[in-house]
Design an enzyme around this catalytic site. Structure first.
Site, PDB file in Angstrom:
ATOM      1  N   GLU A 186     -17.614-101.732 -71.650  1.00 52.37           N
ATOM      2  CA  GLU A 186     -18.010-100.392 -72.092  1.00 52.37           C
ATOM      3  C   GLU A 186     -19.352 -99.972 -71.515  1.00 52.37           C
ATOM      4  O   GLU A 186     -20.162 -99.346 -72.192  1.00 52.37           O
ATOM      5  CB  GLU A 186     -18.039-100.318 -73.631  1.00 52.37           C
ATOM      6  N   GLU A 257      -8.646-101.833 -75.661  1.00 51.78           N
ATOM      7  CA  GLU A 257      -9.067-101.987 -77.061  1.00 51.78           C
ATOM      8  C   GLU A 257      -8.495-100.854 -77.881  1.00 51.78           C
ATOM      9  O   GLU A 257      -8.938 -99.720 -77.795  1.00 51.78           O
ATOM     10  CB  GLU A 257     -10.599-101.925 -77.211  1.00 51.78           C
TER      11      GLU A 257
HETATM   12  C1  LIG Z   1     -17.431 -96.737 -78.397  1.00 48.10           C
HETATM   13  C2  LIG Z   1     -17.081 -97.679 -79.497  1.00 48.10           C
HETATM   14  O1  LIG Z   1     -17.059 -97.330 -80.643  1.00 48.10           O
HETATM   15  N1  LIG Z   1     -16.768 -98.882 -79.115  1.00 48.10           N
HETATM   16  C3  LIG Z   1     -16.398 -99.920 -80.034  1.00 48.10           C
HETATM   17  C4  LIG Z   1     -15.024-100.400 -79.745  1.00 48.10           C
HETATM   18  O2  LIG Z   1     -14.688-101.380 -80.629  1.00 48.10           O
HETATM   19  C5  LIG Z   1     -15.446-102.515 -80.443  1.00 48.10           C
HETATM   20  C6  LIG Z   1     -14.932-103.495 -81.401  1.00 48.10           C
HETATM   21  O3  LIG Z   1     -14.853-102.937 -82.663  1.00 48.10           O
HETATM   22  C7  LIG Z   1     -16.910-102.232 -80.679  1.00 48.10           C
HETATM   23  O4  LIG Z   1     -17.642-103.352 -80.247  1.00 48.10           O
HETATM   24  C8  LIG Z   1     -17.370-101.043 -79.907  1.00 48.10           C
HETATM   25  O5  LIG Z   1     -18.598-100.620 -80.372  1.00 48.10           O
END
Ligand SMILES: CC(=O)N[C@H]1CO[C@H](CO)[C@@H](O)[C@@H]1O
Ligand SMILES: *[C@@H]1O[C@H](CO)[C@@H](O)[C@H](O)[C@H]1NC(C)=O
Ligand SMILES: *[C@@H]1O[C@H](CO)[C@@H](O)[C@H](O)[C@H]1NC(C)=O
Ligand SMILES: *[C@@H]1O[C@H](CO)[C@@H](O)[C@H](O)[C@H]1NC(C)=O
Ligand SMILES: *[C@@H]1O[C@H](CO)[C@@H](O)[C@H](O)[C@H]1NC(C)=O
Ligand SMILES: *[C@@H]1O[C@H](CO)[C@@H](O)[C@H](O)[C@H]1NC(C)=O
Ligand SMILES: *[C@@H]1O[C@H](CO)[C@@H](O)[C@H](O)[C@H]1NC(C)=O
Ligand SMILES: *[C@@H]1O[C@H](CO)[C@@H](O)[C@H](O)[C@H]1NC(C)=O
Ligand SMILES: *[C@@H]1O[C@H](CO)[C@@H](O)[C@H](O)[C@H]1NC(C)=O
Ligand SMILES: *[C@@H]1O[C@H](CO)[C@@H](O)[C@H](O)[C@H]1NC(C)=O
Ligand SMILES: *[C@@H]1O[C@H](CO)[C@@H](O)[C@H](O)[C@H]1NC(C)=O
Ligand SMILES: *[C@@H]1O[C@H](CO)[C@@H](O)[C@H](O)[C@H]1NC(C)=O
Length: 721
Positions: A186, A257
């Site tokens: 991310e 995810e």
């Molecule tokens: C952008 C966001 O909210 N990302 C989340 C996606 O989910 C993972 C696991 O719950 C988080 O680590 C991230 O913050």
């Protein structure tokens, strides 16, 4: 073919297929094109589920993976947890819960594929986003940027993991289970903060990863500019609606995810996402040409020890299809098993056919895939909140509100995302043992340090919490001695902190505490005090409930006390103690002496107390027998306050029962998982470290099981689903 044929075939697929791949001898070459991943020359439509090896135990892994397979998963996805594997630079640790190779081999043994998300930054509600804390102290380092020291250690660890996997033959290209790997995580969220060093870091990371030659593709999630051949993927709850798609027509549409719930923090309620809602978005993503979907999490598990990040509760994604204990959460697990089977029935046409889509009404669409050979699959979507009847291929279909119907022959509906056939189940929590006898408890009150005890570390500007503890402990003591000359009658101790919790002692007496919350950085504490004439001792302990796990410039985040004053409102005078010569102590005495371990119990003197209740900074000890049978075990700590618990020297995590969710007035977590493998038949040592005061006499040991709603016996306790 008639509807009954499809029902029969569908039932058969649900019964026999499960997930997995039947080609023996492992994967083979993994490539991709604009439609899907291609394994050994075959296009694949894959369902994946996240299970993180250190959030359960090796003893639990086989059954978790088997339940994933039975639920229709093809792939198990996990992050790699750098701080566990390299606790000191160049010192590696891969045993027990850290045995990622054993986890990969178990996935392989059960005929599933693996997706290895190396990161090595992982976020994941894991302390420091998975970075080992020593990385913070590398001179000149800036994390996740085009920065030489950072790139050196990132490359070093990534290489270590890839080499380890290769040496064990675990990549699909070697006949192993790993079909995908992830680099970074991310990064798109924070890239702009690094200005021109952001894009150059992305290019470097992609090139570095690709050059490791794993023989399987790399992905970057939430990274719209992922350089070729790295695939950009979607993370989120509604990728079918939000994903802009791959950044090249030669890359498939992958969802790495899909949040089955959301992580929970202390002071908040669990996030409940319905089976129907998840199924809707999974089906929509497939309808829109998606070919890989991962459930984050499929099994969340437990943040054992001090592994959770700031304010994150110890139980992780308990609302996933497999709950914290690895038990089926119904109807989520069953509804998705049916969804997977329905889509798998269509997979040839989905992967070989040509997709078109057209409108069926204002909020209704058809997504149709046709093969030249005549195969036809349709997804009929209804985004509206009402039942709607639509015409499709000269037949009428009633679509349920907010639902997708799946037609494997463009004629018969075999699955609707809003129609749940799986029965609900409930969790049964059965107390097997109370700890209500004062005779069995012993306690040790930790030593409250004063300035004399903290001569080795002194500073007259406040030291930063994390930089001082080096994450060896949650606790950092600040001590001060001062002689007062205030004439004020109602002095107030005023403390400001960027830590998570602070407890204050005046002249060795506990005077109070305050805490912040996940969404508010920093808090204040104001406590009316009675000062002695002359010398007074102040000791304040700053507590962190996990290190931060996200954001740009993680290496320069700040925590700990920022201001301490004694305010005297009526005379408008105050002592500004901020720049006094404070003494520091990292951690508690009991932690230093490891008194949570049986072999170190004698390091301190334990005593019995008629009322072992409401004592601050106190260690409690008791021995207990394991419950019979093999059902999962949990401690109900609902009458404790805040601290950490150990069973036979293994930390089962932090607890924080006294932090209530303001809406429901309930604690965020009262049940704490004790994995069976931590237990012996008898004489198990339980240690509780309590900070603010609790009542150990009313905690209990429980077994956990599930029971279908229709069989539910009202005599049992059960948690709300
Ligand atoms: C952008 C966001 O909210 N990302 C989340 C996606 O989910 C993972 C696991 O719950 C988080 O680590 C991230 O913050
Ligand atoms: C990684 O760094 C360690 C020292 O921290 C060194 O021993 C090792 O050779 C390095 N490995 C690689 C692959 O660079
Ligand atoms: C799916 O892919 C086909 C061609 O590959 C394209 O024509 C169609 O528009 C895509 N569907 C969606 C919903 O994007
Ligand atoms: C087909 O789907 C695409 C992608 O969602 C969308 O942009 C397009 O408008 C749809 N076409 C029709 C005719 O509904
Ligand atoms: C939609 O139709 C189903 C069955 O056809 C029915 O059970 C349900 O109550 C209807 N829902 C609404 C919102 O009308
Ligand atoms: C629908 O009906 C029309 C007219 O009767 C016919 O031409 C067409 O082939 C039919 N379509 C399908 C998919 O059955
Ligand atoms: C961390 O502490 C060291 C001394 O132990 C100090 O030299 C350094 O400046 C501190 N760094 C930060 C970011 O506070
Ligand atoms: C109280 O003590 C502080 C420092 O110890 C000093 O700066 C201040 O002038 C004193 N105030 C009075 C009223 O004596
Ligand atoms: C303050 O601490 C000193 C040791 O530094 C101790 O001798 C003294 O008794 C303490 N005073 C009070 C009031 O607790
Ligand atoms: C107390 O001292 C600190 C550090 O010198 C300073 O930042 C702060 O503003 C002072 N507080 C007040 C109320 O003057
Ligand atoms: C626990 O102690 C605090 C002060 O230390 C007191 O305010 C509170 O009433 C006590 N609670 C119980 C249940 O004894
Ligand atoms: C935990 O224990 C408390 C106190 O005995 C009890 O009231 C509560 O119902 C228990 N919680 C669960 C989930 O069993």
């Amino acid at each position: 073919m008639e509807w009954w044929y499809w029902c029969w075939l569908f039932a058969l697929v649900i019964m026999v297929e499960g997930g997995g791949h039947s080609d023996d001898g492992g994967g083979g070459e993994v490539t991709y094109d604009g439609r899907s991943l291609i394994i050994d020359g075959q296009r694949k439509l894959l369902f994946s589920g996240s299970i993180h090896y250190p959030r359960s135990t090796p003893e639990m892994w086989p059954s978790l993976i088997a339940k994933g397979k039975e639920g229709g998963l093809d792939v198990i996805q996990t992050y790699v947890f750098w701080n566990l594997h390299e606790p000191q630079p160049g010192q590696y640790e891969f045993s027990g819960r850290n045995d990622v190779v054993r986890f990969m081999k178990e996935i392989h043994a059960q005929g599933l594929y693996a997706c290895l998300r190396i990161g090595p930054f992982i976020e994941s509600e894991w302390t420091y986003g998975g970075f080992p804390f020593w990385l913070h102290d590398i001179p000149g380092i800036i994390f996740r940027s085009d920065n030489e020291p950072f790139k050196f250690y990132m490359q070093n660890f990534t290489t270590k993991i890839v080499d380890l996997m290769k040496s064990e033959g675990l990549y699909a290209s070697q006949g192993g289970p790993i079909i995908l790997s992830q680099i970074e995580n991310e990064y798109g969220n924070i890239e702009a903060a690094f200005k021109e060093k952001g894009p150059s870091y992305v290019r470097w990371a992609a090139k570095m990863a690709v050059e490791l030659q794993t023989g399987v593709p790399w992905v970057m999630c939430k990274q719209i500019d992922a350089p070729d051949p790295v695939i950009n993927t979607c993370n989120g709850m509604r990728c079918g609606e939000t994903f802009g798609g791959p950044n090249s027509p030669n890359k498939p549409s992958l969802w790495t995810e899909n949040w089955t719930s959301f992580y929970q923090v202390y002071g908040e309620k669990p996030y409940i996402r319905s089976a129907e809602d998840i199924a809707f978005h999974v089906a929509l993503f497939i309808a829109k040409n998606g070919s890989y979907i991962n459930y984050y999490m499929y099994h969340g598990g437990t943040n054992f020890g001090r592994t959770g990040s700031s304010y994150v509760i110890t139980s992780y994604y308990d609302q996933a299809p497999l709950d914290e204990y690895g038990l089926l959460r119904q109807p989520k697990w069953g509804h998705h098993k049916e969804l997977h089977a329905a889509i798998k029935l269509c997979s040839t046409t989905l992967l070989q056919g040509v997709g078109t889509n057209f409108s069926l009404g204002q909020y209704q669409e058809a997504y149709v895939f046709r093969e030249e050979t005549g195969g036809c699959v349709a997804f009929l979507t209804n985004h509206d909140g009402h039942n709607v009847t639509v015409q499709f291929q000269n037949a009428s279909f009633e679509l349920l509100p907010k639902s997708i119907s799946i037609l494997p022959d463009c004629k018969n509906v075999i699955f609707n995302t809003a129609k749940v056939n799986t029965e609900n189940n409930n969790r049964v929590i059965q107390p097997t043992q109370l700890f209500d006898s004062t005779d069995n408890w012993e306690e040790f009150k930790d030593v409250i340090p004063n300035i004399e005890d903290t001569t080795s570390l002194k500073s007259n500007t406040f030291l930063e919490h994390m930089n001082t503890t080096k994450d060896k402990s949650d606790y950092l003591w600040y001590t001060l001695r001062f002689e007062h000359n205030l004439s004020c009658t109602k002095p107030v101790l005023h403390v400001e902190s960027f830590g998570h919790v602070a407890h204050a002692f005046l002249n060795n007496i506990y005077i109070g505490a305050a805490h912040g919350s996940h969404n508010v950085k920093g808090f204040m504490m104001d406590i009316p005090i009675m000062l002695n004439d002359g010398i007074n001792n102040i000791s304040i302990v700053s507590v962190m409930v996990g290190l931060p796990d996200s954001g740009a410039f993680l290496e320069s985040k700040f925590a700990g006390l920022t201001k301490v004053e004694i305010q005297c409102m009526e005379e408008d005078q105050f002592y500004n103690l901020t720049n006094y010569a404070w003494g520091y102590q990292v951690g508690l005495l009991g932690e230093k002496l490891h008194i949570f371990r049986e072999e170190s119990l004698d390091e301190v003197v334990w005593s019995r107390n008629e009322t072992p209740i409401n004592h601050t900074f106190t260690w409690y000890k008791i021995f207990f027998d394991a419950p019979m049978g093999d059902e999962p075990v949990a401690l109900n700590l609902s009458t404790m306050g805040k601290g950490e618990a150990w069973v036979n020297g293994e930390s089962i995590g932090r607890y924080w029962v006294s932090f209530l969710d303001p809406q429901s007035n309930n604690p965020s977590q009262t049940m704490y998982h004790v994995p069976r493998s931590f237990l012996k038949t008898s004489e198990n040592l339980l240690i509780l470290l309590e900070e603010g005061g609790g009542n150990p006499l009313q905690i209990s040991l429980n077994t956990i099981s599930i029971i279908n709603e229709s069989e539910h016996d009202k005599a049992f306790y059960h948690l709300p689903r």
